[in-house]
Design an enzyme around this catalytic site. Structure first.
Site, PDB file in Angstrom:
ATOM      1  N   GLU A 147       1.923  13.736   5.082  1.00 51.83           N
ATOM      2  CA  GLU A 147       2.894  14.203   5.639  1.00 51.83           C
ATOM      3  C   GLU A 147       3.941  14.268   4.273  1.00 51.83           C
ATOM      4  OE1 GLU A 147       5.065  11.871   9.108  1.00 51.83           O
ATOM      5  OE2 GLU A 147       5.540  13.549   9.725  1.00 51.83           O
ATOM      6  N   ARG A 164       0.682  -0.964   0.168  1.00 52.90           N
ATOM      7  CA  ARG A 164       0.212   0.241  -0.050  1.00 52.90           C
ATOM      8  C   ARG A 164       0.614   0.901  -0.227  1.00 52.90           C
ATOM      9  NH1 ARG A 164      -1.980  -3.864  -1.454  1.00 52.90           N
ATOM     10  NH2 ARG A 164      -4.092  -5.081  -0.247  1.00 52.90           N
ATOM     11  N   GLU A 177      -0.829   7.352  14.013  1.00 50.22           N
ATOM     12  CA  GLU A 177       0.120   7.204  14.879  1.00 50.22           C
ATOM     13  C   GLU A 177      -0.546   7.032  16.629  1.00 50.22           C
ATOM     14  OE1 GLU A 177      -0.180   9.268  12.747  1.00 50.22           O
ATOM     15  OE2 GLU A 177       1.563   9.922  11.269  1.00 50.22           O
ATOM     16  N   LEU A 208       6.014   0.154   8.538  1.00 53.53           N
ATOM     17  CA  LEU A 208       5.775   0.445  10.031  1.00 53.53           C
ATOM     18  C   LEU A 208       6.959  -0.834  10.561  1.00 53.53           C
ATOM     19  CD1 LEU A 208       2.213   0.446  10.762  1.00 53.53           C
ATOM     20  CD2 LEU A 208       3.927   1.730  11.505  1.00 53.53           C
ATOM     21  N   LEU A 241       4.048   5.693   7.030  1.00 58.24           N
ATOM     22  CA  LEU A 241       6.029   4.529   7.464  1.00 58.24           C
ATOM     23  C   LEU A 241       5.525   2.853   7.431  1.00 58.24           C
ATOM     24  CD1 LEU A 241       8.500   5.206   8.767  1.00 58.24           C
ATOM     25  CD2 LEU A 241       7.125   4.841  10.806  1.00 58.24           C
TER      26      LEU A 241
END
Ligand code: 1HE
Length: 269
Positions: free
Chosen positions: A122, A36, A142, A76, A74
């Protein structure tokens, strides 16, 4: 620089970032649809490498992604292997790369769809113009993951949506739809399903035709002026305005208008 079409669905071994040219527009495609478009170190480093080595004739960049989601943020899996110093350097690495996007030489336009999550939001916030499809949705999970934004989100996102909204998103896991994102200023354009990339390319071609000094002023001066104290802002504005208007390109454009060779400004569809 990797070449390829954004329509290609890459196997695991393919480059995490593809790049292709359409005239003066460079189209960058995050290419990990199987994850993704979660951003791991190779992805972020390759984005940074591309922006640090833009060909001189590239006048605008579009960022898009393979698959149905813009980015799950990010990667993870990388967070489980870093200690404190490494984690700080990792976040600073994202900052460096996203700075080259926001404060580089050319306008950057993001084409958003599906999940625009965490670091994906971001990344989008580091771009200058954001175009979304109705499938886009925005989240900062987050809070749920026990972490904090690290890719410049706490600097850029409050400037787009305000501290209170960002705090709510991170504290409660609240998501916003494409329509809400458009209304609150995450995006400047909301288009039909499957239309974001074409719209982003159309806008990129349009901004490619601006005088380079105007794009420089918009990318480098406007955000700084907007955050300066008013007295400093006014003097910066005067200096920037004078640098722009006395440049040969502006002088030519002004003459074109005064001598009836330039188009009039009329409402757009
Ligand atoms: C991932 C990631 C990821 C998917 N890191 N591997 N971001 C998040 O907390 C978002 C987490 N992801 C999701 O909520 C969902 O994956 C999506 C809503 C984006 C997409 O759902 P779906 O059903 O299409 O895909 P999936 O089955 O959940 O995921 C497909 C694969 O991608 C799967 O791996 P697989 O090996 O089982 O196939 C997932 O584990 C993997 N995947 N997202 C790693 N994020 C600089 S600081 C920024 C901090 C943040 O960005 S926090 C936000 C993190």
């Amino acid at each position: 620089m990797a070449q390829g079409s954004p329509d290609e669905i890459a196997p695991e071994t393919a480059s995490p970032v593809l790049a292709r040219r359409e005239g003066q527009v460079l189209i960058i495609t995050l290419n990990r649809p199987e994850k993704r478009n979660a951003m791991n170190d190779p992805t972020v480093m390759e984005i940074g490498r591309i922006f640090a080595h833009l060909d001189a004739d590239v006048a605008a960049v579009v960022i898009t992604t393979s698959g149905v989601h813009f980015s799950a943020g990010l990667d993870l899996s990388e967070l489980t292997v870093r200690d404190l110093p490494e984690s700080i350097m990792h976040s600073r690495g994202w900052h460096r790369v996203f700075e080259t996007i926001q404060f580089g030489r050319v306008p950057v336009i993001a084409a958003l769809k599906g999940a625009v999550i965490g670091g994906g939001l971001e990344l989008a916030a580091a771009c200058h113009i954001r175009v979304a499809e109705p499938s886009a949705y925005y989240a900062l999970p987050e809070g749920q993951r026990g972490i904090f934004v690290g890719g410049g989100g706490s600097v850029r996102l409050p400037r787009l949506i305000g501290v209170a909204r960002m705090m709510d998103m991170m504290m409660t896991g609240r998501t916003y739809s494409a329509a809400e994102g458009q209304q609150m200023g995450i995006t400047q354009y909301l288009v039909g399903e499957g239309e974001a990339l074409d719209k982003a390319i159309e806008l990129a071609k349009k901004v490619s035709g601006n005088a380079p000094m105007t794009n420089f002023a918009l990318i480098h001066a406007l955000p700084r002026i907007a955050e300066a104290d008013p007295a400093s802002g006014y003097i910066l504005e005067s200096l920037m305005a004078s640098a722009a208007s006395t440049a040969p390109e502006a002088q030519k454009r002004l003459r074109d208008f005064l001598e009836k060779r330039a188009g009039k400004i009329v409402p757009q569809d």
